[in-house]
Every structure is written in C-alpha cells, then in structure tokens.
Design a protein around this motif. Structure first.
Motif, PDB file in Angstrom:
ATOM      1  N   MET A 224      82.154  -1.713 -25.799  1.00 36.37           N
ATOM      2  CA  MET A 224      82.130  -1.676 -24.298  1.00 36.37           C
ATOM      3  C   MET A 224      80.755  -2.237 -23.923  1.00 36.37           C
ATOM      4  N   LYS A 225      80.853  -2.887 -22.780  1.00 41.46           N
ATOM      5  CA  LYS A 225      79.588  -3.687 -22.093  1.00 41.46           C
ATOM      6  C   LYS A 225      78.933  -2.619 -21.286  1.00 41.46           C
ATOM      7  N   ARG A 226      77.585  -2.958 -21.246  1.00 38.87           N
ATOM      8  CA  ARG A 226      76.897  -1.980 -20.220  1.00 38.87           C
ATOM      9  C   ARG A 226      76.159  -2.678 -19.086  1.00 38.87           C
ATOM     10  N   PRO A 227      76.048  -2.232 -17.983  1.00 40.03           N
ATOM     11  CA  PRO A 227      75.107  -2.658 -16.820  1.00 40.03           C
ATOM     12  C   PRO A 227      73.895  -3.246 -17.371  1.00 40.03           C
ATOM     13  N   HIS A 228      73.408  -4.112 -16.770  1.00 42.97           N
ATOM     14  CA  HIS A 228      72.133  -4.871 -17.121  1.00 42.97           C
ATOM     15  C   HIS A 228      71.026  -3.733 -17.054  1.00 42.97           C
ATOM     16  N   PRO A 229      70.172  -3.662 -18.263  1.00 39.61           N
ATOM     17  CA  PRO A 229      69.130  -2.597 -18.239  1.00 39.61           C
ATOM     18  C   PRO A 229      68.057  -2.582 -16.968  1.00 39.61           C
ATOM     19  N   HIS A 230      68.376  -3.732 -16.078  1.00 42.38           N
ATOM     20  CA  HIS A 230      67.426  -3.653 -15.000  1.00 42.38           C
ATOM     21  C   HIS A 230      67.641  -2.361 -14.287  1.00 42.38           C
TER      22      HIS A 230
ATOM     23  N   TYR B  16      75.317  -6.115 -13.334  1.00 42.01           N
ATOM     24  CA  TYR B  16      75.711  -7.399 -14.295  1.00 42.01           C
ATOM     25  C   TYR B  16      75.581  -7.269 -15.637  1.00 42.01           C
ATOM     26  N   SER B  17      76.407  -7.759 -16.557  1.00 41.90           N
ATOM     27  CA  SER B  17      76.085  -7.488 -17.900  1.00 41.90           C
ATOM     28  C   SER B  17      75.000  -8.239 -18.626  1.00 41.90           C
ATOM     29  N   SER B  18      74.209  -7.593 -19.176  1.00 43.92           N
ATOM     30  CA  SER B  18      73.053  -8.222 -20.056  1.00 43.92           C
ATOM     31  C   SER B  18      73.266  -9.214 -21.002  1.00 43.92           C
ATOM     32  N   SER B  19      74.560  -9.241 -21.597  1.00 47.55           N
ATOM     33  CA  SER B  19      75.062 -10.546 -22.438  1.00 47.55           C
ATOM     34  C   SER B  19      75.789 -11.445 -21.645  1.00 47.55           C
TER      35      SER B  19
ATOM     36  N   ILE C  69      64.206 -14.426 -22.000  1.00 46.55           N
ATOM     37  CA  ILE C  69      65.526 -14.565 -21.740  1.00 46.55           C
ATOM     38  C   ILE C  69      65.792 -15.487 -20.985  1.00 46.55           C
ATOM     39  N   ASP C  70      66.410 -16.560 -21.205  1.00 45.14           N
ATOM     40  CA  ASP C  70      66.848 -17.662 -19.925  1.00 45.14           C
ATOM     41  C   ASP C  70      67.861 -17.180 -19.183  1.00 45.14           C
ATOM     42  N   GLU C  71      67.984 -16.369 -18.308  1.00 46.84           N
ATOM     43  CA  GLU C  71      68.646 -15.668 -17.294  1.00 46.84           C
ATOM     44  C   GLU C  71      68.811 -15.869 -15.960  1.00 46.84           C
ATOM     45  N   THR C  72      67.607 -16.471 -15.495  1.00 47.83           N
ATOM     46  CA  THR C  72      67.426 -16.676 -14.027  1.00 47.83           C
ATOM     47  C   THR C  72      68.749 -17.303 -13.323  1.00 47.83           C
ATOM     48  N   ALA C  73      69.317 -18.354 -13.878  1.00 50.93           N
ATOM     49  CA  ALA C  73      70.310 -19.171 -12.909  1.00 50.93           C
ATOM     50  C   ALA C  73      71.567 -18.123 -12.936  1.00 50.93           C
ATOM     51  N   ARG C  74      71.883 -17.361 -13.882  1.00 51.55           N
ATOM     52  CA  ARG C  74      72.977 -16.569 -13.924  1.00 51.55           C
ATOM     53  C   ARG C  74      72.749 -15.432 -12.980  1.00 51.55           C
ATOM     54  N   ILE C  75      71.677 -14.733 -13.051  1.00 53.34           N
ATOM     55  CA  ILE C  75      71.304 -13.701 -11.914  1.00 53.34           C
ATOM     56  C   ILE C  75      71.617 -14.129 -10.580  1.00 53.34           C
TER      57      ILE C  75
END
Length: 275
Positions: free
Chosen positions: A1-7, A124-127, A162-168
């Motif tokens: 199961m995917k979790r919400p982003h830890p933010h 949103y998903s951390s993965s 972690i390179d996730e700026t664009a996705r967020i």
C-alpha cells in the motif's frame, strides 16, 4: 500500500486529543509536539481579529515549522507599513481532504473577509507511483473564491537529496488548471539556492522539514506570489527574530527574486490582482 508523502505529519491522534482537551475556548497560541518538538497551532481562544491585510494558512507541520507564518507576516508588514497585517494559521495539522470535514477550518475560513488563503498539505505519493485525488484541493480553491479571497497553492520543497521538485509542482499546477489559483514555486527556489550555495542548511535534521533559512525562503516565495513584488525590494528582518543573519537574508532574497523571474508565481492566477 502506498502512503501519503511524509510531508504530511502522521501524529494526528495526538492533535485530536489536544483539540478535545482544549475545546473551543480554553486554548490559543501554540503547543509543542511531544515527539518532534515542533510547535503546533493550538485552538484559538476566539476568532482572530480582522486586519486590512489578512492571510489564512491551512496546512500541516510544514506550514508550522520555524515560524513560517510569522516570517510571512513580518515580510508583509514591511511591505504594507501603516496597515494592519495578520497571518493566521489554522489549528491542527491536517491534509486538505481532512480539512473539508473539519468544522474549525470551515468556521475560520468564513470568520472574516480574508485577502488570501494559503493551501498546503495535498496528499501525494513519496514514490510517485500512487495517485491521490486533488478533488479536495479543488474544492478548497472554490471555497476560498466564494469568500472573495485569493487562493494560493503551496507546493512543498523536495526532501533532501531527492529530485522531486517538478513532480510536486506539476501536481499543484494540475489543480490550478482546473480551479485557477496562484502556485508558489517554492521547490524551485530551494533547488536554486542549493545549486548556488550547497553549504546552505535549508532542511531540518530529518531531511524533510525546513530549517530556519528554508522556512524564510518559502516565506519569501509566498510573499512574492501574494504581492507580485520582487523580494529584492524588501529590507532584511531583524536577524534576532528568526536566527537568520542579514547577510543570509540578502542571499535568500536574491534567490527568491531570480526564481520568480524564471517561474512566475502568478502565471496560473493571471486575472487576480496582488494584495
């Protein structure tokens, strides 16, 4: 199961317990979370006073940490001398979908004529492999507009390394495409800051929340989005207020201004005037 982003902070049980203990008339200010040490917005003792420049912030621990609302208020006070300014943080740390059924959040939104409302804590998903609905965020934008206030989406900064700026950011842009809202390029500002100055400590020790400088940079991007002004026009805040030197504030203002020039923060709310 995917979790919400830890933010988004998981310790909602403690917060609900605190809310039950306080009730609607016994608390105010902040409470300190027993595990993280972060200050949590407590239930207000009464409705916040109306101000000429009033901003409501709906979010979670990323909004709370390092006095980000107070930093934003200080920046707005510098921009609007002689006018009353209030940046009010809604109680508790909640996802935006949870706030839809939270009577305190709803009551606070309708309690006065806010000039702007900052919306943070979209799930949103951390993965990146799982999709969470943005319907609640879209409903919040609609609700804010019904109050004749400016909706501002607050995409969180990337986790350390972690390179996730664009996705967020694109997730929040997708909300604004459905329900027009300003989108603050906060993650882009963090990326630019660390590209130019790798020694900067923007993250807290957990690699997720902000250190004081990171919160200040986020506040600068929110300021630029709300006002349409360059951060370069601001005078430094007193460094003793937030533990950020005037030299560092100057450095961060340049980064905020350059980021806003590259990624215009009001491009998704072009029909809305600034504060």
């Amino acid at each position: 199961m995917k979790r919400p982003h830890p933010h988004s902070h998981p310790a909602l049980g403690w917060l609900l317990a605190a809310a039950t203990c306080c009730g609607l008339s016994a608390c105010g200010g902040t409470q300190r979370h027993p595990e993280t040490g972060l200050e949590v917005p407590a239930l207000p003792s009464s409705a916040p006073p109306a101000a000429e420049i009033s901003v409501l912030m709906l979010g979670n621990s990323h909004t709370s940490a390092q006095a980000l609302p107070q930093q934003l208020e200080g920046l707005l006070r510098a921009r609007f001398p002689g006018q009353s300014v209030a940046v009010v943080e809604a109680p508790n740390w909640l996802f935006l979908d949870e706030r839809l059924s939270d009577p305190l959040s709803q009551k606070l939104l309708s309690s006065q004529p806010w000039r702007a409302v900052v919306l943070q804590a979209q799930k949103y998903s951390s993965s990146g492999a799982y999709h969470y609905s943005t319907a609640a965020a879209e409903q919040w934008v609609q609700a804010v507009r019904r109050q004749q206030a400016l909706p501002l989406l607050f995409p969180e900064w990337p986790r350390r390394g972690i390179d996730e700026t664009a996705r967020i950011y694109e997730l929040h842009v997708s909300i604004a495409r459905k329900q027009p809202a300003c989108v603050a390029p906060i993650g882009q500002a963090w990326d630019l800051a660390l590209q130019r100055h790798p020694e900067l400590r923007l993250h807290a020790s957990d690699g997720n929340h902000s250190a004081a400088a990171g919160a200040h940079l986020a506040a600068l991007m929110l300021y630029a989005t709300l006002t349409g002004d360059s951060a370069l026009a601001l005078l430094p805040l007193l460094p003793e207020l937030h533990g950020i030197s005037t030299a560092l504030q100057t450095q961060l203002r340049q980064i905020a201004a350059d980021t806003a020039a590259r990624v215009p923060p009001r491009q998704h709310c072009p029909k809305d005037g600034p504060l």
